[in-house]
Motif scaffolding. Sequence first.
Motif, short mmCIF file in Angstrom:
data_model
loop_
_atom_site.label_atom_id
_atom_site.label_comp_id
_atom_site.label_asym_id
_atom_site.label_seq_id
_atom_site.Cartn_x
_atom_site.Cartn_y
_atom_site.Cartn_z
N SER A 77 -83.25 39.89 45.43
CA SER A 77 -82.09 39.04 45.47
C SER A 77 -83.32 37.82 45.29
O SER A 77 -84.34 37.69 45.90
N PHE A 78 -82.35 36.90 44.64
CA PHE A 78 -82.92 35.77 45.35
C PHE A 78 -81.55 34.36 46.02
O PHE A 78 -81.06 34.38 45.42
N GLY A 79 -82.71 34.14 46.69
CA GLY A 79 -82.17 33.44 48.21
C GLY A 79 -83.13 32.00 47.74
O GLY A 79 -83.51 31.14 46.44
N VAL A 80 -82.43 31.11 48.82
CA VAL A 80 -82.57 29.65 49.64
C VAL A 80 -85.04 29.72 48.72
O VAL A 80 -84.74 30.41 49.62
N PRO A 81 -85.12 29.47 48.12
CA PRO A 81 -86.51 29.10 47.69
C PRO A 81 -87.62 28.78 48.83
O PRO A 81 -86.80 27.91 49.49
N THR A 82 -88.69 29.56 48.47
CA THR A 82 -89.07 29.22 49.88
C THR A 82 -90.19 28.67 49.54
O THR A 82 -90.36 27.81 49.00
N TRP B 228 -90.44 30.84 37.76
CA TRP B 228 -91.74 31.27 38.38
C TRP B 228 -91.00 32.42 39.27
O TRP B 228 -91.77 33.69 38.83
N ARG B 229 -90.57 31.88 40.06
CA ARG B 229 -90.38 33.18 40.59
C ARG B 229 -89.37 34.59 40.68
O ARG B 229 -89.40 35.29 40.65
N ILE B 230 -88.88 33.52 39.08
CA ILE B 230 -88.00 34.99 38.37
C ILE B 230 -89.06 36.14 37.49
O ILE B 230 -89.04 36.81 37.07
N PHE C 105 -81.38 41.39 39.29
CA PHE C 105 -80.86 40.77 40.07
C PHE C 105 -79.95 39.92 40.43
O PHE C 105 -78.00 39.76 40.07
N ASP C 106 -79.79 40.22 42.40
CA ASP C 106 -78.76 39.49 43.15
C ASP C 106 -78.89 38.23 43.14
O ASP C 106 -80.08 37.89 43.72
N ARG C 107 -78.07 37.25 42.15
CA ARG C 107 -78.43 35.63 42.43
C ARG C 107 -79.86 35.60 41.17
O ARG C 107 -81.03 36.82 40.99
N TYR D 236 -79.69 31.55 37.56
CA TYR D 236 -78.65 30.38 37.14
C TYR D 236 -78.41 29.57 38.44
O TYR D 236 -77.56 28.62 39.08
N GLU D 237 -79.24 30.09 39.56
CA GLU D 237 -78.89 29.70 40.98
C GLU D 237 -79.21 28.01 40.54
O GLU D 237 -78.86 27.28 41.34
N ASP D 238 -80.36 27.70 39.81
CA ASP D 238 -80.79 26.86 40.07
C ASP D 238 -80.15 25.52 38.38
O ASP D 238 -79.96 24.23 38.23
N VAL E 95 -75.70 26.65 42.61
CA VAL E 95 -75.39 25.68 43.69
C VAL E 95 -76.29 24.03 43.93
O VAL E 95 -76.00 23.52 44.13
N VAL E 96 -77.02 24.37 42.89
CA VAL E 96 -78.67 23.64 43.17
C VAL E 96 -77.34 22.09 42.33
O VAL E 96 -77.46 20.68 42.20
N ARG E 97 -76.73 22.40 41.10
CA ARG E 97 -75.83 21.60 40.81
C ARG E 97 -74.86 20.89 41.08
O ARG E 97 -74.59 19.56 41.15
P1 ADP Z 1 -76.01 35.80 50.10
O1 ADP Z 1 -75.12 35.56 50.33
O2 ADP Z 1 -76.32 36.70 48.25
O3 ADP Z 1 -76.12 37.25 50.93
P2 ADP Z 1 -78.50 34.80 50.97
O4 ADP Z 1 -77.59 35.22 52.30
O5 ADP Z 1 -79.96 35.32 50.89
O6 ADP Z 1 -77.76 35.97 50.05
O7 ADP Z 1 -78.23 33.33 50.35
C1 ADP Z 1 -78.78 32.62 49.43
C2 ADP Z 1 -78.01 31.98 48.88
O8 ADP Z 1 -79.18 30.97 48.87
C3 ADP Z 1 -76.77 31.45 48.70
O9 ADP Z 1 -76.25 30.61 49.33
C4 ADP Z 1 -77.48 30.69 47.61
O10 ADP Z 1 -76.72 29.92 46.75
C5 ADP Z 1 -79.28 30.32 47.80
N1 ADP Z 1 -80.11 29.73 46.93
C6 ADP Z 1 -80.49 31.07 45.89
N2 ADP Z 1 -81.19 29.71 44.34
C7 ADP Z 1 -81.65 29.26 45.30
C8 ADP Z 1 -81.85 28.03 44.31
N3 ADP Z 1 -83.15 27.79 43.63
N4 ADP Z 1 -81.88 26.66 45.45
C9 ADP Z 1 -80.83 26.16 46.27
N5 ADP Z 1 -79.97 27.89 46.95
C10 ADP Z 1 -80.50 29.03 46.76
#
Ligand code: ADP
Length: 281
Positions: free
Chosen positions: A100-105, A115-117, A130-132, A135-137, A140-142
């Motif tokens: 799963s991909f959340g807000v980048p570290t 890179w992380r993908i 891939f849970d997100r 495409y988040e880039d 949400v980024v757009r």
């Molecule tokens: P979920 O909401 O899917 O349960 P999280 O609580 O980890 O999981 O939240 C993921 C959050 O990370 C979402 O709000 C998503 O828009 C955000 N996110 C994912 N990728 C990116 C990114 N590349 N840049 C900014 N935010 C991102």
Amino acid sequence: MAKHWAEPVTTALRADGLRVSEIDPSATPGFTGDKQLGKQLLSERGAVLSDLQERLFADGRTGGKRSVLLVLQGMDTAGKGGIVRHVIGSVDPQGVDHASFGVPTEEEKQHDFLWRIHKRLPAHGQIGVFDRSHYEDVLVVRVHNLVPQAEWEQRYDLINTFEREVADAGTTIVKVAMFVSLDEQKRRLRERLERPDKHWKFNPSDITERGYWPEYQKAYQAILERTNTDYAPWYVVPADSKWYARLAVTELLIDALNRLELDWPTADFDVDEQLRRLDES
Ligand code: ADP
């Protein structure tokens, strides 16, 4: 074609020419049955999926280079987690790689967005989920202008090139965009607030993001138009009915695995000889 479908799921859900503003999240495209039948079929078809997944795993164990990547995108509460639990949950966990991909570290921010993908692409024989995703880039980024437009504009082509390479290396890519209606989303968020056992799933920003739905629609429209390729097609899954979304994704995965035409690996030993040895042991 699968039983109780009026057309193949890949045709019913293919994103070609679709307007996001015209999607009906409560629809059940292609399926001719009702909720009860849908739920019943889910376990039946889950067993089929499980058998196919085992073939893929066996293929990977014996030198095969194929894998499947399921990319799940959708607004909060669209049901991505339910797909992971109820669809992917029906197959052997050792054959699944879930990311799963959340807000980048901080570390991820030092690198380009793919890179992380790259690091989480499925190995041979695996179903990657891939849970997100990347495409988040461009979602949400757009929507929130997290990088300048000149930068996110380039990402559609970069994504297509990347996915082409992944597909050429033997990975079947299945991209699923799940759409939940604002009303149903409100109901699901209310449930998260009203039930203490669901509080952990709630994030106050989920309510904020509802206000950005028109911008998200535009961003989704762009990915469906600009990254919907033959080698990595998008499927649009209406998600107000959880049972339908789960059944539809099960069928999409069955279709992807069927297209690999996986046979059980042939034995690299003489079976009769080994049976004889076994009898004598
Ligand atoms: P979920 O909401 O899917 O349960 P999280 O609580 O980890 O999981 O939240 C993921 C959050 O990370 C979402 O709000 C998503 O828009 C955000 N996110 C994912 N990728 C990116 C990114 N590349 N840049 C900014 N935010 C991102």
